[in-house]
Motif scaffolding. Structure first.
Motif, PDB file in Angstrom:
ATOM      1  N   SER A  13       0.839  -1.192   0.000  1.00 33.60           N
ATOM      2  CA  SER A  13       0.000   0.000   0.000  1.00 33.60           C
ATOM      3  C   SER A  13       0.874   1.243   0.000  1.00 33.60           C
ATOM      4  CB  SER A  13      -0.927  -0.011   1.209  1.00 33.60           C
ATOM      5  OG  SER A  13      -0.167  -0.027   2.390  1.00 33.60           O
ATOM      6  N   THR A  42     -10.191  -1.880  -6.431  1.00 29.10           N
ATOM      7  CA  THR A  42      -9.522  -1.237  -5.304  1.00 29.10           C
ATOM      8  C   THR A  42      -9.479   0.272  -5.518  1.00 29.10           C
ATOM      9  OG1 THR A  42      -7.360  -1.461  -6.332  1.00 29.10           O
ATOM     10  CG2 THR A  42      -8.064  -3.248  -4.902  1.00 29.10           C
ATOM     11  N   THR A  44      -7.746   3.447  -6.093  1.00 28.73           N
ATOM     12  CA  THR A  44      -6.448   3.757  -6.676  1.00 28.73           C
ATOM     13  C   THR A  44      -6.454   5.208  -7.147  1.00 28.73           C
ATOM     14  OG1 THR A  44      -6.287   1.489  -7.473  1.00 28.73           O
ATOM     15  CG2 THR A  44      -4.767   3.054  -8.410  1.00 28.73           C
ATOM     16  N   ARG A  62      -2.288   3.249  -3.606  1.00 27.40           N
ATOM     17  CA  ARG A  62      -3.269   2.217  -3.287  1.00 27.40           C
ATOM     18  C   ARG A  62      -3.411   2.101  -1.783  1.00 27.40           C
ATOM     19  NH1 ARG A  62      -2.552  -3.174  -5.256  1.00 27.40           N
ATOM     20  NH2 ARG A  62      -4.649  -3.372  -4.499  1.00 27.40           N
TER      21      ARG A  62
END
Length: 79
Positions: A13, A42, A44, A62
């Motif tokens: 991350s 996800t 992003t 992320r």
């Protein structure tokens, strides 16, 4: 005008980045546009930074830490 695509393999991350180098150097700093070509589930965030006559930095953020490969297309053209 120049265009291309790129990918980043993201293993954690936070922010990661890749330097994109133009095949031909511009006389002045060009305009650069990027688009995501991946439809992940996800959260992003993408950014372009450090645009120079010979390339730019592509940043991705992320929130999750799972391994992931992210794809994008880019286009650059002179002012």
């Amino acid at each position: 005008m120049q265009m291309g695509d790129a990918l980043q393999n993201i293993g954690s991350s936070g922010w990661s980045h890749t330097r994109i180098t133009f095949s031909q150097k511009y006389n002045t700093k060009p305009y650069v546009f990027i688009t995501a070509t991946d439809q992940s589930n996800t959260n992003t965030e993408m950014r372009v930074n450090n645009i120079t006559t010979d390339g730019f930095d592509w940043y991705i953020y992320r929130e999750t830490g799972e391994n992931f490969t992210f794809y994008m297309n880019w286009i650059a053209f002179g002012k």
